[in-house]
Design a protein around this motif. Structure first.
Motif, PDB file in Angstrom:
ATOM      1  N   LEU A   1       0.830  -1.208   0.000  1.00  0.00           N
ATOM      2  CA  LEU A   1       0.000   0.000   0.000  1.00  0.00           C
ATOM      3  C   LEU A   1       0.868   1.263   0.000  1.00  0.00           C
ATOM      4  O   LEU A   1       0.574   2.226  -0.710  1.00  0.00           O
ATOM      5  CB  LEU A   1      -0.942  -0.002   1.207  1.00  0.00           C
ATOM      6  CG  LEU A   1      -2.017  -1.101   1.211  1.00  0.00           C
ATOM      7  CD1 LEU A   1      -2.824  -1.045   2.504  1.00  0.00           C
ATOM      8  CD2 LEU A   1      -2.945  -0.982   0.001  1.00  0.00           C
TER       9      LEU A   1
ATOM     10  N   ALA B   1       3.927   1.573  -1.156  1.00  0.00           N
ATOM     11  CA  ALA B   1       4.552   1.704  -2.479  1.00  0.00           C
ATOM     12  C   ALA B   1       3.554   2.305  -3.478  1.00  0.00           C
ATOM     13  O   ALA B   1       3.903   3.188  -4.270  1.00  0.00           O
ATOM     14  CB  ALA B   1       5.050   0.342  -2.967  1.00  0.00           C
ATOM     15  N   MET B   2       2.303   1.857  -3.415  1.00  0.00           N
ATOM     16  CA  MET B   2       1.266   2.424  -4.300  1.00  0.00           C
ATOM     17  C   MET B   2       1.081   3.917  -4.033  1.00  0.00           C
ATOM     18  O   MET B   2       0.954   4.716  -4.969  1.00  0.00           O
ATOM     19  CB  MET B   2      -0.075   1.733  -4.043  1.00  0.00           C
ATOM     20  CG  MET B   2      -0.146   0.310  -4.535  1.00  0.00           C
ATOM     21  SD  MET B   2      -1.714  -0.437  -4.017  1.00  0.00           S
ATOM     22  CE  MET B   2      -1.347  -2.168  -4.381  1.00  0.00           C
ATOM     23  N   ALA B   3       1.045   4.273  -2.757  1.00  0.00           N
ATOM     24  CA  ALA B   3       0.833   5.681  -2.387  1.00  0.00           C
ATOM     25  C   ALA B   3       1.993   6.548  -2.878  1.00  0.00           C
ATOM     26  O   ALA B   3       1.797   7.675  -3.338  1.00  0.00           O
ATOM     27  CB  ALA B   3       0.672   5.808  -0.872  1.00  0.00           C
TER      28      ALA B   3
ATOM     29  N   GLU C   1       3.995   5.814  -5.473  1.00  0.00           N
ATOM     30  CA  GLU C   1       3.893   5.870  -6.936  1.00  0.00           C
ATOM     31  C   GLU C   1       2.814   6.856  -7.356  1.00  0.00           C
ATOM     32  O   GLU C   1       2.935   7.539  -8.371  1.00  0.00           O
ATOM     33  CB  GLU C   1       3.598   4.473  -7.496  1.00  0.00           C
ATOM     34  CG  GLU C   1       4.806   3.546  -7.415  1.00  0.00           C
ATOM     35  CD  GLU C   1       4.526   2.136  -7.919  1.00  0.00           C
ATOM     36  OE1 GLU C   1       5.470   1.465  -8.346  1.00  0.00           O
ATOM     37  OE2 GLU C   1       3.358   1.688  -7.880  1.00  0.00           O
TER      38      GLU C   1
END
Lengths: 414, 414
Positions: free
Chosen positions: A82, A84-86, A88
């Motif tokens: 999560l 890493a997604m945020a 990115e």
């Protein structure tokens, strides 16, 4: 600041929900955009671990530690993905890595694994590609390819171990307080934030219940000379730097007062004074991974001893089971326990060159009417076991006694 | 049964909560105690995947597939740990393995990875030690050590691939129906359970929407000659055996009628009749991993074609975006789509030696007033695209036409 290699560690409360994860992502991206390379270590989201434990309890009263590690390690895996997604989503390249992927090797002690080595190949590769690397704290892989968890302080330890492996310039430990204080500001409002502290002092403070940083992590930092920066996740203030201080004369004899309520005392009475008895007891405790803190053995009458020791209160039940077994084996008359005790300690590198500090502590406690049950000393600390009810009074008395009070009360820490 | 090497696969609804996990554990332990060696493959618990996707959406509108795989693979990891605990709680030794630990290697297509190999070393070792091995379905590890998920049908495929690698005697696929039926019993109450079926027939039925078993898994089973047993998790009845049938004369010309509502049609009009145009379109769709099912190209006037094709309805939006792009690139006048179509198919190994089966199907549909929009045939199946509203009528008509109705209505399937 810029051009540095930085490891940042955020605990479970910092990533408890999507909003907080976004805040962490913003902070990480800021650090990256200031020109630094960044590795982030995170714990499981807020209550995840407790929820997983709750599920396990529904399936088994005694789930194996191997399967608990398999289960609990998913907590950090969710956090890293999560985060890493945020990151990115804010426009920076990121890659999440489990402990195993980040090359964290451990021994095979499930639930309490120790890091045996770091292979930073993958980490180096991802950093070289300009990515922010998000690593799952608290976990690793043992020789048989199983997932292990590191137990208490595992995420701090992961962060420091990675910092050591990649030779980071600094390992920033984000917390909900502004840094390391001379004592708990909730107990003594006049506690001071320390601008810097040595590993040894931090180690003692951490061991003694200053929960801001786990002693395992400090130990690791000391061995590998990793510069730590304990700071707040809520502001950009400089916190407390933990590093090897060039051995100047210390300004303060005592740099902190710590207390720990997670303490219980067990006492064996009339133990036959034969070699190997104490060994048997403490070996049995060690075999179950129970850490014994203070030990006092006193010869009371002919041929028999009393042996008292302290352990973490939350391991009392396990320790009592072992004590029962040992009692039957060695045929000792009896033992007793006390779980309403606390440990109070003073810590300071300056103590080495200032004799009489311990006596000064005992005197202050005596003047306050506080009885000392056990004493343990090292070169840079003195600890006493006292009644749990007296602990706050003791902290205040000692904080004043050793001239740690600041002029004005502060409210910087929650 | 006893002395066999058995792979058992349970889907997400079978492990949706602790009570159901206990039921699965009981079934697995029964199989073990009957003298068999058992590998169990499980999916994530019920709604876990949707919950994780919900979390991801809060952090990014377009989370990377790599991070989604990192996130979603925790779902099965929780299931395997809990199931292993439940099995151990019943007194049998168990060990859970992630896809990576079980030696499942995949290519690097995140979210839709394909299994490239199985290293069964660990699996063999744990089985030899008498343990029940619980493996996470739906996931593997690609060459760069990343976690990948296998996409649709991934858990079935994992089970079959493991069965092939360890040369299992049978791979049991547990489901909420009693086996493979001549058609959907909810549409045709007189549908029959087939005692056995060939891989090719199963493959066609599975491809055509008989959701009991994913076509990828059947394909794998066919290649490696893995005997499948599709059976109910609610009872101990024998289900349907899927295996290579010795090529006797088939009793039934048509062994099943399948339908699929997850279909959409896209039609390009007046496409210039030049080489490479169709290639451009279908290459672009393939590059985005969109599977095209039927394709019809018809020359209508001089120098221009109409090209129609079908895809899964839930990939329509992605396909329309690509169509827009291609339309601009090749300057084709226009395209249209229809998402209210369905595919109806008849399947049977006996069709090869019985000409006229297709004509018989078209006649039956025509008599029922159902218009056929597209046709596609293979050696053992005929599929037609028809209006979605007519699909149930079509299933009933064909099931009767090809003598598949049993005397009495059955209620064995839910």
């Amino acid at each position: 600041m810029g051009g540095m290699l930085v490891v940042q560690k955020f605990g479970g409360s910092s990533v408890a929900d999507p909003e907080r994860i976004k805040r962490v992502a913003k902070r990480v991206v800021e650090t990256k955009r200031a020109g630094n390379s960044v590795v982030v270590v995170v714990s499981a989201m807020g209550d995840t671990t407790d929820e997983l434990i709750g599920l396990a309890r529904q399936l088994s009263d005694t789930p194996s530690e191997r399967e608990m590690d398999m289960l609990l390690s998913t907590g950090e895996q969710v956090s890293i993905a999560l985060l890493a997604m945020a990151i990115e989503n804010l426009g920076e390249a990121a890659v999440s890595l489990t402990g195993a992927q980040a090359g964290v090797s451990t021994n095979e002690v499930y639930a309490k694994a120790k890091i045996t080595g770091i292979n930073s190949e993958r980490l180096d590769k991802e950093l070289a590609a300009g990515k922010i690397v998000v690593v799952a704290g608290f976990q690793g892989r043992c020789a048989n390819d199983d997932t292990t968890t590191l137990g208490r302080g595992g995420s701090d330890t992961t962060a420091v171990a990675l910092a050591a492996a990649i030779k980071a310039d600094v390992c920033e430990i984000f917390t909900d307080v502004d840094g390391v204080y001379t004592t708990d500001p909730r107990v003594v409002p006049r506690a001071q934030k320390l601008p810097s502290i040595s590993y040894d002092e931090m180690l003692e403070l951490a061991s003694l219940g200053a929960l801001v940083l786990h002693p395992r992590a400090v130990e690791f930092a000391k061995i590998y000379n990793v510069k730590l920066h304990v700071r707040s996740s809520f502001n950009h203030n400089t916190g407390t730097i933990v590093e090897e201080v060039a051995s100047m004369e210390k300004e303060m004899v005592v740099s902190g007062v710590a207390y720990d309520l997670n303490v219980a005392k067990i006492a064996f009475f009339d133990v036959p004074d034969k070699p190997g008895i104490a060994m048997k007891l403490f070996s049995a405790l060690a075999a179950e991974n129970i850490n014994v803190d203070m030990i006092i053995q006193s010869t009371m009458r002919n041929d028999v001893n009393d042996i008292s020791f302290t352990i973490a209160k939350d391991e009392l039940n396990k320790a009592l089971q072992i004590s029962d077994r040992i009692k039957q084996e060695i045929g000792t008359p009896d033992y007793d326990y006390d779980d309403s005790v606390a440990k109070i300690s003073i810590v300071g590198a300056g103590m080495i060159t200032n004799p009489g500090v311990a006596a000064c502590m005992f005197e202050a406690l005596a003047n306050a009417g506080i009885n000392i049950q056990m004493i343990s000393t090292s070169e840079i600390k003195v600890s006493c076991i006292i009644d749990a009810d007296s602990v706050k009074k003791a902290v205040k008395v000692l904080h004043t006694k050793f001239d740690l009070d600041v002029e004005e009360e502060n409210s910087a820490a929650s």
